[in-house]
Enzyme design. Structure first.
Site, PDB file in Angstrom:
ATOM      1  N   CYS A 269       0.794  -1.239   0.000  1.00 15.67           N
ATOM      2  CA  CYS A 269       0.000   0.000   0.000  1.00 15.67           C
ATOM      3  C   CYS A 269       0.822   1.283   0.000  1.00 15.67           C
ATOM      4  CB  CYS A 269      -0.916   0.003   1.222  1.00 15.67           C
ATOM      5  SG  CYS A 269      -2.104  -1.333   1.204  1.00 15.67           S
TER       6      CYS A 269
HETATM    7  N1  LIG Z   1      -2.456  -6.211   1.701  1.00 15.16           N
HETATM    8  C1  LIG Z   1      -2.967  -5.186   2.343  1.00 15.16           C
HETATM    9  O1  LIG Z   1      -2.662  -4.978   3.511  1.00 15.16           O
HETATM   10  C2  LIG Z   1      -3.953  -4.243   1.676  1.00 15.16           C
HETATM   11  C3  LIG Z   1      -4.612  -3.308   2.501  1.00 15.16           C
HETATM   12  C4  LIG Z   1      -5.552  -2.460   1.930  1.00 15.16           C
HETATM   13  C5  LIG Z   1      -5.808  -2.517   0.567  1.00 15.16           C
HETATM   14  N2  LIG Z   1      -5.138  -3.418  -0.224  1.00 15.16           N
HETATM   15  C6  LIG Z   1      -5.502  -3.437  -1.643  1.00 15.16           C
HETATM   16  O2  LIG Z   1      -6.300  -4.598  -1.890  1.00 15.16           O
HETATM   17  C7  LIG Z   1      -6.043  -5.103  -3.204  1.00 15.16           C
HETATM   18  C8  LIG Z   1      -5.619  -6.543  -3.132  1.00 15.16           C
HETATM   19  O3  LIG Z   1      -4.408  -6.624  -2.394  1.00 15.16           O
HETATM   20  P1  LIG Z   1      -3.914  -7.955  -1.713  1.00 15.16           P
HETATM   21  O4  LIG Z   1      -2.878  -7.529  -0.726  1.00 15.16           O
HETATM   22  O5  LIG Z   1      -5.043  -8.787  -1.225  1.00 15.16           O
HETATM   23  O6  LIG Z   1      -3.239  -8.684  -2.963  1.00 15.16           O
HETATM   24  P2  LIG Z   1      -2.733 -10.197  -3.059  1.00 15.16           P
HETATM   25  O7  LIG Z   1      -1.670 -10.211  -4.075  1.00 15.16           O
HETATM   26  O8  LIG Z   1      -2.449 -10.725  -1.680  1.00 15.16           O
HETATM   27  O9  LIG Z   1      -4.000 -10.983  -3.578  1.00 15.16           O
HETATM   28  C9  LIG Z   1      -4.563 -10.807  -4.810  1.00 15.16           C
HETATM   29  C10 LIG Z   1      -5.141 -12.125  -5.273  1.00 15.16           C
HETATM   30  O10 LIG Z   1      -5.815 -11.872  -6.508  1.00 15.16           O
HETATM   31  C11 LIG Z   1      -5.545 -12.954  -7.370  1.00 15.16           C
HETATM   32  N3  LIG Z   1      -5.784 -12.505  -8.728  1.00 15.16           N
HETATM   33  C12 LIG Z   1      -4.974 -11.807  -9.547  1.00 15.16           C
HETATM   34  N4  LIG Z   1      -5.574 -11.559 -10.719  1.00 15.16           N
HETATM   35  C13 LIG Z   1      -6.799 -12.101 -10.632  1.00 15.16           C
HETATM   36  C14 LIG Z   1      -7.905 -12.173 -11.522  1.00 15.16           C
HETATM   37  N5  LIG Z   1      -7.855 -11.613 -12.721  1.00 15.16           N
HETATM   38  N6  LIG Z   1      -8.996 -12.834 -11.115  1.00 15.16           N
HETATM   39  C15 LIG Z   1      -9.041 -13.399  -9.880  1.00 15.16           C
HETATM   40  N7  LIG Z   1      -8.048 -13.348  -8.998  1.00 15.16           N
HETATM   41  C16 LIG Z   1      -6.935 -12.711  -9.372  1.00 15.16           C
HETATM   42  C17 LIG Z   1      -4.133 -13.354  -7.056  1.00 15.16           C
HETATM   43  O11 LIG Z   1      -3.866 -14.687  -7.464  1.00 15.16           O
HETATM   44  C18 LIG Z   1      -4.119 -13.201  -5.533  1.00 15.16           C
HETATM   45  O12 LIG Z   1      -4.505 -14.389  -4.883  1.00 15.16           O
HETATM   46  C19 LIG Z   1      -5.007  -4.166  -3.798  1.00 15.16           C
HETATM   47  O13 LIG Z   1      -5.652  -3.151  -4.507  1.00 15.16           O
HETATM   48  C20 LIG Z   1      -4.338  -3.576  -2.576  1.00 15.16           C
HETATM   49  O14 LIG Z   1      -3.769  -2.295  -2.854  1.00 15.16           O
HETATM   50  C21 LIG Z   1      -4.229  -4.292   0.309  1.00 15.16           C
END
Ligand SMILES: NC(=O)c1ccc[n+]([C@@H]2O[C@H](COP(=O)([O-])OP(=O)(O)OC[C@H]3O[C@@H](n4cnc5c(N)ncnc54)[C@H](O)[C@@H]3O)[C@@H](O)[C@H]2O)c1
Length: 431
Positions: A269
């Site tokens: 983030c």
């Molecule tokens: N990790 C955090 O602490 C956090 C906090 C707030 C917001 N976010 C936001 O949340 C969103 C997701 O982040 P995250 O940390 O969960 O990411 P992540 O990489 O942990 O998980 C994303 C998942 O999406 C899957 N994926 C990718 N492309 C895909 C598709 N086309 N269809 C289905 N699944 C697909 C991946 O295989 C993965 O399992 C981002 O926008 C991030 O900025 C993350």
């Protein structure tokens, strides 16, 4: 039954797309409240693990997944099942491209995979962090092109995630959730949905406001961390311990919030999201100077750490080349197994470039997973007297609670501390 009644009566099926750090805890939370849930992902190894009740995220216990399965949860790579889902929540990655531009390709490919399976009376919510306008510019046209009337027979919302992995003080349930909808009906449904799983929802007037809220929260951290990182380097030149200064300042009961310096920003983030706004602001001919400046300072912190290591070695008549350095901690913050954007990798890479012999110890990583930028083939070493006596310097990058700090201080020759974990002494170099 209309969608609102389905939600309130616990009859709706929730589908979360992207079973990562955000999507997995979210779907577990829905399941805990009795919703039937389906997790969608493109990674079939994750899907297999989930269906077997296993977890690939350290702080999510497998029991949570098994109990979700008992509640009807299953995971799939089959996006045609979207037509069985009432509420679709998108939690896919939103990284930066090579020129720091937003990479919305994951959201776009998700929309392509689901659009032919959409049906009337579904609520589609984006949770991925992104610049203001994304929901209206990327999602709305696809839904309208498919022939739906948004706010009437299809609903769109945006609700940013506020997950803080590893933080035991807050859970998905207790963190207030900002909610928005494209129309009044969309907002009402989105709010009703999240009211079932969190203690407090915070409705705002539009998806743009919700998108900007999330970005503001992250800019706020990036800029303040940039500020203390700069002050740390100034204080260092003045022979002042910045941690002592921060804890003294933090006794002020109003108007001061402590932020702590470190070896550089990490995670999905803080180093990334602010630049989503920078990119979008350019469309309006605007610059985001605070974001750029904080980014510049925070990105340079690994150099400061490497410089301090070099100076510490110099003081004992050694060069970086040929020195033995033990790195403690890989993740971007303590007690988690998330390596994304971790400054540790940058530091290791720079020290290797300078010819150092690097070993590392981290209870969360037996080996260093390969990333897009770094392929470091090292194995975690047990943290014991032998290794602490053997190396020239111990470099604490991530201050996991599991490390035995008493042993480290007793047995290491020199400690370069990037986290303010050790009290000042002859063998401690703050970096
Ligand atoms: N990790 C955090 O602490 C956090 C906090 C707030 C917001 N976010 C936001 O949340 C969103 C997701 O982040 P995250 O940390 O969960 O990411 P992540 O990489 O942990 O998980 C994303 C998942 O999406 C899957 N994926 C990718 N492309 C895909 C598709 N086309 N269809 C289905 N699944 C697909 C991946 O295989 C993965 O399992 C981002 O926008 C991030 O900025 C993350």
């Amino acid at each position: 039954m209309n969608l609102k009644s389905l939600i309130i009566d616990n009859q709706s099926v929730v589908g979360v797309i992207g079973m990562g750090y955000v999507g997995l805890p979210l779907i577990i939370r829905f399941s805990e409240e009795g919703f039937k849930t389906v997790g969608f992902d493109v990674d079939d190894s994750k899907v297999d693990m989930l269906n077997k009740g296993s977890s690939y995220i350290k702080h999510i216990q497998p029991e949570k997944i098994s109990s979700a399965i008992r509640q009807g949860f299953s995971a799939t790579i089959d996006f045609s099942l979207i037509s069985d889902i009432d509420i679709i929540i998108i939690c896919v990655p939103t990284p930066l491209g090579v020129h720091n531009e937003p990479d919305l390709s994951y959201i776009q490919s998700t929309l392509q995979s689901i659009k032919v399976h959409l049906r009337e009376n579904q609520l589609l919510i984006l949770e991925s962090t992104t610049y203001p306008g994304t929901t209206e510019e990327e999602i709305l046209p696809i839904i309208e092109d498919a022939g739906f009337i948004v706010g009437d027979n299809f609903f769109i919302g945006y609700s940013p995630e506020r997950e803080d992995p590893g933080n035991k003080d807050y859970t998905t349930k207790t963190i207030p959730k900002v909610v928005s909808g494209y129309t009044e009906n969309c907002l009402k449904l989105t709010k009703t949905l999240y009211d079932q799983i969190v203690d407090q929802t915070v409705p705002v007037s539009s998806p743009r406001v919700a998108e900007m809220t999330k970005i503001l929260e992250n800019i706020h951290r990036a800029v303040n961390i940039g500020l203390v990182n700069e002050l740390k380097m100034v204080a260092d030149k003045m022979n002042i311990d910045i941690y002592e200064v921060i804890s003294a300042a933090a006794t002020k009961p109003f108007g001061f919030t402590p932020y702590y310096p470190g070896p550089g920003l990490g995670g999905h983030c803080i180093p990334i999201d602010p630049f989503y706004l920078t990119w979008k602001a350019k469309e309006m001919g605007m610059n985001t100077r605070f974001i750029e400046l904080a980014g510049e300072i925070n990105t340079a912190m690994p150099n400061f750490v490497v410089q301090k290591v070099g100076e510490a070695l110099n003081d004992i008549g050694k060069s970086v080349r040929g020195s033995k350095i033990l790195i403690l901690g890989l993740a971007y913050k303590k007690n988690i197994d998330d390596l994304r954007e971790s400054p540790t990798l940058v530091i290791i890479d720079k020290l290797l470039d300078l010819g150092a012999n690097i070993q590392y110890s981290d209870p969360f990583f037996d080996t260093i997973p390969h990333t897009r930028k770094y392929q470091l083939d090292l194995k975690s070493k047990p943290l014991n007297t032998e290794i602490l006596n053997d190396v020239d310097i111990v470099l604490l990058v991530t201050d996991h609670d599991d490390f035995d700090y008493i042993l480290i201080e007793e047995e290491a020759r020199l400690i370069v501390d990037t986290r303010g974990r050790f009290k000042a002494s002859d063998k401690i170099i703050k970096a």
